[in-house]
Design a protein around this motif. Structure first.
Motif, PDB file in Angstrom:
ATOM      1  N   SER A   8     -15.183 -12.381  -5.702  1.00  0.00           N
ATOM      2  CA  SER A   8     -13.926 -12.808  -6.323  1.00  0.00           C
ATOM      3  C   SER A   8     -14.179 -13.987  -7.254  1.00  0.00           C
ATOM      4  CB  SER A   8     -12.916 -13.212  -5.244  1.00  0.00           C
ATOM      5  OG  SER A   8     -11.616 -13.296  -5.773  1.00  0.00           O
ATOM      6  N   VAL A  10     -12.103 -17.159  -9.452  1.00  0.00           N
ATOM      7  CA  VAL A  10     -10.843 -17.919  -9.489  1.00  0.00           C
ATOM      8  C   VAL A  10     -10.612 -18.442 -10.895  1.00  0.00           C
ATOM      9  CG1 VAL A  10      -9.575 -19.883  -8.558  1.00  0.00           C
ATOM     10  CG2 VAL A  10     -11.062 -18.547  -7.063  1.00  0.00           C
ATOM     11  N   VAL A  13      -5.199 -21.092 -10.482  1.00  0.00           N
ATOM     12  CA  VAL A  13      -5.037 -21.102  -9.022  1.00  0.00           C
ATOM     13  C   VAL A  13      -4.904 -19.677  -8.484  1.00  0.00           C
ATOM     14  CG1 VAL A  13      -4.059 -23.412  -8.851  1.00  0.00           C
ATOM     15  CG2 VAL A  13      -2.543 -21.490  -9.314  1.00  0.00           C
ATOM     16  N   GLU A  14      -5.283 -18.701  -9.294  1.00  0.00           N
ATOM     17  CA  GLU A  14      -5.225 -17.297  -8.877  1.00  0.00           C
ATOM     18  C   GLU A  14      -6.629 -16.698  -8.885  1.00  0.00           C
ATOM     19  OE1 GLU A  14      -2.458 -16.115  -7.741  1.00  0.00           O
ATOM     20  OE2 GLU A  14      -1.267 -17.852  -8.368  1.00  0.00           O
ATOM     21  N   ALA A  15      -6.860 -15.738  -7.987  1.00  0.00           N
ATOM     22  CA  ALA A  15      -8.165 -15.088  -7.870  1.00  0.00           C
ATOM     23  C   ALA A  15      -8.131 -13.686  -8.474  1.00  0.00           C
ATOM     24  CB  ALA A  15      -8.585 -15.020  -6.409  1.00  0.00           C
ATOM     25  N   THR A  16      -9.273 -13.222  -8.951  1.00  0.00           N
ATOM     26  CA  THR A  16      -9.452 -11.868  -9.470  1.00  0.00           C
ATOM     27  C   THR A  16     -10.638 -11.237  -8.750  1.00  0.00           C
ATOM     28  OG1 THR A  16      -8.624 -12.502 -11.656  1.00  0.00           O
ATOM     29  CG2 THR A  16      -9.911 -10.475 -11.522  1.00  0.00           C
ATOM     30  N   PRO A 122      -7.191 -19.112  -2.549  1.00  0.00           N
ATOM     31  CA  PRO A 122      -6.733 -18.066  -3.475  1.00  0.00           C
ATOM     32  C   PRO A 122      -7.489 -16.745  -3.301  1.00  0.00           C
ATOM     33  CG  PRO A 122      -7.145 -20.120  -4.664  1.00  0.00           C
ATOM     34  CD  PRO A 122      -7.603 -20.326  -3.262  1.00  0.00           C
ATOM     35  N   LYS A 126      -5.746 -13.122  -2.348  1.00  0.00           N
ATOM     36  CA  LYS A 126      -5.947 -11.933  -3.179  1.00  0.00           C
ATOM     37  C   LYS A 126      -6.545 -10.791  -2.361  1.00  0.00           C
ATOM     38  CE  LYS A 126      -5.720 -10.063  -7.298  1.00  0.00           C
ATOM     39  NZ  LYS A 126      -4.415  -9.867  -7.968  1.00  0.00           N
ATOM     40  N   GLU A 129      -3.809  -9.166  -0.439  1.00  0.00           N
ATOM     41  CA  GLU A 129      -2.928  -8.402  -1.329  1.00  0.00           C
ATOM     42  C   GLU A 129      -3.538  -7.052  -1.701  1.00  0.00           C
ATOM     43  OE1 GLU A 129      -2.189 -10.794  -4.740  1.00  0.00           O
ATOM     44  OE2 GLU A 129      -0.810 -12.170  -3.713  1.00  0.00           O
ATOM     45  N   GLU A 248       0.991 -24.269  -1.648  1.00  0.00           N
ATOM     46  CA  GLU A 248       0.789 -24.518  -3.086  1.00  0.00           C
ATOM     47  C   GLU A 248      -0.241 -25.623  -3.296  1.00  0.00           C
ATOM     48  OE1 GLU A 248       4.444 -25.621  -4.885  1.00  0.00           O
ATOM     49  OE2 GLU A 248       5.249 -23.591  -4.958  1.00  0.00           O
ATOM     50  N   LYS A 251      -3.837 -24.674  -2.286  1.00  0.00           N
ATOM     51  CA  LYS A 251      -4.490 -23.785  -3.260  1.00  0.00           C
ATOM     52  C   LYS A 251      -5.147 -24.584  -4.381  1.00  0.00           C
ATOM     53  CE  LYS A 251      -2.657 -19.956  -4.879  1.00  0.00           C
ATOM     54  NZ  LYS A 251      -1.679 -18.962  -5.380  1.00  0.00           N
ATOM     55  N   TYR A 338      -1.818 -24.730 -14.588  1.00  0.00           N
ATOM     56  CA  TYR A 338      -1.841 -25.381 -13.281  1.00  0.00           C
ATOM     57  C   TYR A 338      -0.475 -26.033 -13.035  1.00  0.00           C
ATOM     58  CZ  TYR A 338      -6.976 -25.114 -13.344  1.00  0.00           C
ATOM     59  OH  TYR A 338      -8.264 -24.679 -13.385  1.00  0.00           O
TER      60      TYR A 338
END
Length: 511
Positions: A8, A10, A13-16, A122, A126, A129, A248, A251, A338
């Motif tokens: 993964s 980052v 503050v979001e992961a892919t 994060p 993910k 999800e 929040e 993260k 951010y």
């Protein structure tokens, strides 16, 4: 043989999720593609040594590894474990049936042990999800990832533990944390308490108002008057963080690699950067963007001590985040946002020498020096600070008084009641939770004035030559003062008190 394993990346503050495709074929060579940076490219040396020191080896064949999506840059050493397991599975040294059901991340040492990584929370969110069964990561990060329920989180000390797990030689127990129980069990007050502050009742009143409405505040006073002491105690009277706010905040600190062993943060952050800080360090950014101090202060307090000593360019980049409560960092190929909803607390001396208008002052400043000093802070920035208050030195009689002052708990109880009124008022609004967040439209709706109050405010605006933004700030502070009294409407006495908290708008401060 082709094998797919998953890691993964980052961004913000979001992961892919990153798909690591490992193909082993006839020939000799090691080819790593998919925009890896130098730290990822160097992983082959760490992997080779770690595997050899634990009884395994890189196959003497042609190894081709693709990290997809191939147009997204992969950074850092956290992919070591992902690549190692992929190579072992593709070469048939371990069973490959289950490796695709887990996110696998960790930096390898040469002996096969794992080093902690950043951005674990994060990544775990993910992974859940996207339906992954579990997450393998360094043991030092396990409590942070275990915050996420419904995901098997395994803390690993050595690469052999992962190998034995997939080989069926050893069972691993996932780490389980009751997030709510953990959050409330360790909820406690900060070490600094307002009961330690002697005198300064008017300043404490200002701090209470600021905390109740989430207002920005600046303290102006000579050296030794207690500005820093007061600022450090502000978090102790802020309402406790909600679970949503704690997640929040955690993260952001996770992305920066600043989460402690406890995992979930439940204390509001208090950030106190030095005045030599750069604009990138304050707002975030860099070659590989990281959150800055204003994002690390999200849901907490950012304290800027000796405000005029900060570079003007640094202060000016804060203007947009103060207004929008988020900071956007743009690069040619991507844009990262951010969150930065914080309370700004600033302090400053009233003059370069620190003793403006003091007849007993050891140092006096000329009007030109005063102009230069105050000119370091722009009018638009001051307009974004709701409360300006003068802090005077505490007289000896009060310093030597042994009676206990009002505690932070007592003040915080009043603040919580005022916040509850605001929460109910704004419950239908999505991004407004307290008075400082009100837009102009909401100010007109919730801060309606009678004729007396309107005339009082008009007089103040004309005499002090206040800007439209300062007008809105006065109304917001007035609304908070009314909420502390549980008053339904903003009245003249609330307006009058709020006007007093605009010290820097008065004549005389600029020499």
């Amino acid at each position: 043989m082709l094998i797919k394993v998953y890691g993964s990346a980052v961004f913000g503050v979001e992961a892919t999720t990153i798909t690591v495709e490992v193909n082993i074929d006839k020939g000799v060579g090691y080819h790593l593609v998919g925009l890896p940076d130098n730290a990822v490219k160097e992983s082959s040396y760490r992997i080779a040594a770690a595997l050899k020191n634990n009884g395994y080896q890189l196959p003497g064949k042609k190894i081709t590894i693709n990290m997809a999506p191939a147009d997204m840059r992969k950074e850092g050493s956290a992919y070591d474990l992902t690549l190692a397991i992929g190579i072992l599975a593709a070469s048939g040294q371990i069973k490959s049936d289950e490796v695709g059901r887990y996110i696998i991340m960790g930096e390898l040492s040469l002996d096969g042990s794992l080093q902690p990584i950043k951005g674990v929370l994060p990544i775990a969110i993910k992974a859940k999800e996207e339906g992954f069964k579990g997450f393998f990561l360094p043991k030092q990060n396990v409590r942070e990832a275990a915050i996420v329920a419904g995901l098997d989180v395994y803390g690993i000390e050595n690469v052999t533990e992962v190998i034995d797990f997939f080989e069926g030689k050893a069972a691993l127990e996932p780490t389980v944390i009751n997030t709510r129980e953990e959050f409330y069990k360790t909820l406690d007050f900060p070490e600094h308490d307002f009961s330690d502050v002697k005198g300064q009742e008017s300043i404490k009143r200002c701090m209470e108002i600021a905390a109740a409405g989430g207002h920005n505040i600046i303290l102006i006073g000579p050296p030794g008057a207690g500005k820093t002491m007061l600022a450090k105690r502000l978090p102790s009277i802020l309402p406790p963080m909600t679970l949503r706010e704690a997640l929040e905040t955690t993260k952001i600190h996770s992305v920066a690699g600043k989460v402690k062993d406890a995992g979930l943060m439940n204390q509001r952050p208090f950030r106190n950067p030095h005045h030599t800080i750069s604009d990138v360090a304050l707002v975030g950014g860099g070659t590989f963007p990281q959150p800055g101090e204003i994002s690390l202060a999200h849901n907490g307090v950012l304290f800027l001590d000796e405000l005029p000593e900060f570079k003007r360019t640094v202060l000016e980049v804060m203007r947009q985040p103060l207004e929008d409560r988020e900071v956007t960092i743009s690069r040619s190929k991507f844009t990262i946002t951010y969150p930065s909803s914080f309370m700004l607390v600033a302090s400053m001396n009233p003059s370069p020498g620190g003793y403006f208008n003091d007849p007993d002052a050891p140092v006096s400043s000329s009007p030109a020096e005063m102009q230069r000093y105050m000119g370091k802070i722009s009018g638009p920035l001051l307009d974004r600070i709701d409360i300006h208050i003068e802090v005077t030195p505490v007289p000896f009689e009060k310093l030597s008084d042994n009676r206990k002052a009002e505690s932070s708990v007592e003040i915080r109880n009043r603040v919580i009641k005022a916040r509850e009124i605001q929460t109910k008022r704004f419950e239908a609004l999505e991004n407004v939770h307290y008075n400082a967040q009100m837009s102009t439209k909401q100010i007109r709706e919730y801060c309606r004035l009678d004729d007396t109050s309107l005339q009082l405010l008009k007089t103040a605006m004309e005499r002090l030559n206040l800007s439209a933004r300062a007008y809105d700030r006065i109304l917001k502070v007035s609304r908070t003062i009314a909420d502390l009294e549980a008053a339904e409407n903003v009245e003249a006495q609330h307006i009058s008190e709020a006007i007093q908290y605009r010290s820097l708008d008065r004549e005389g401060w600029l020499g």
